[in-house]
Design a protein around this motif. Structure first.
Motif, PDB file in Angstrom:
ATOM      1  N   ARG A  14       0.839  -1.213   0.000  1.00 37.04           N
ATOM      2  CA  ARG A  14       0.000   0.000   0.000  1.00 37.04           C
ATOM      3  C   ARG A  14       0.865   1.252   0.000  1.00 37.04           C
ATOM      4  N   TRP A  15       1.930   1.257   0.774  1.00 39.28           N
ATOM      5  CA  TRP A  15       2.827   2.401   0.815  1.00 39.28           C
ATOM      6  C   TRP A  15       3.453   2.635  -0.558  1.00 39.28           C
ATOM      7  N   GLN A  16       3.894   1.563  -1.213  1.00 40.60           N
ATOM      8  CA  GLN A  16       4.486   1.690  -2.549  1.00 40.60           C
ATOM      9  C   GLN A  16       3.476   2.252  -3.542  1.00 40.60           C
ATOM     10  N   ALA A  17       2.238   1.777  -3.482  1.00 44.45           N
ATOM     11  CA  ALA A  17       1.193   2.256  -4.391  1.00 44.45           C
ATOM     12  C   ALA A  17       0.885   3.734  -4.139  1.00 44.45           C
ATOM     13  N   LEU A  18       0.887   4.132  -2.888  1.00 43.08           N
ATOM     14  CA  LEU A  18       0.578   5.516  -2.526  1.00 43.08           C
ATOM     15  C   LEU A  18       1.690   6.476  -2.930  1.00 43.08           C
ATOM     16  N   THR A  19       2.942   6.076  -2.694  1.00 48.11           N
ATOM     17  CA  THR A  19       4.069   6.980  -2.929  1.00 48.11           C
ATOM     18  C   THR A  19       4.698   6.849  -4.309  1.00 48.11           C
TER      19      THR A  19
END
Length: 57
Positions: A14-19
């Motif tokens: 999720r962090w990778q998708a967001l950033t």
């Protein structure tokens, strides 16, 4: 506090998708995707640390 690796993997994805950044293992420099593939047996070589700290690239 210990978390199941499944939950940790979800948070990292999720962090990778967001950033738009790639998470990298602090000690080995491997990307999260490389470590995840190694866990599944898709990679030829596996880094020593499968679970550990990740940092933004």
């Amino acid at each position: 506090m210990e978390l199941d690796p499944l939950y940790t993997d979800t948070v990292i994805r999720r962090w990778q998708a967001l950033t738009g950044d790639a998470a990298r293992h602090v000690e080995t420099g491997e990307t999260f995707e490389a470590v995840a593939a190694a866990r599944k047996g898709d990679a030829v070589q596996v880094g020593e640390a499968v679970h550990g700290a990740y940092a933004a690239s």
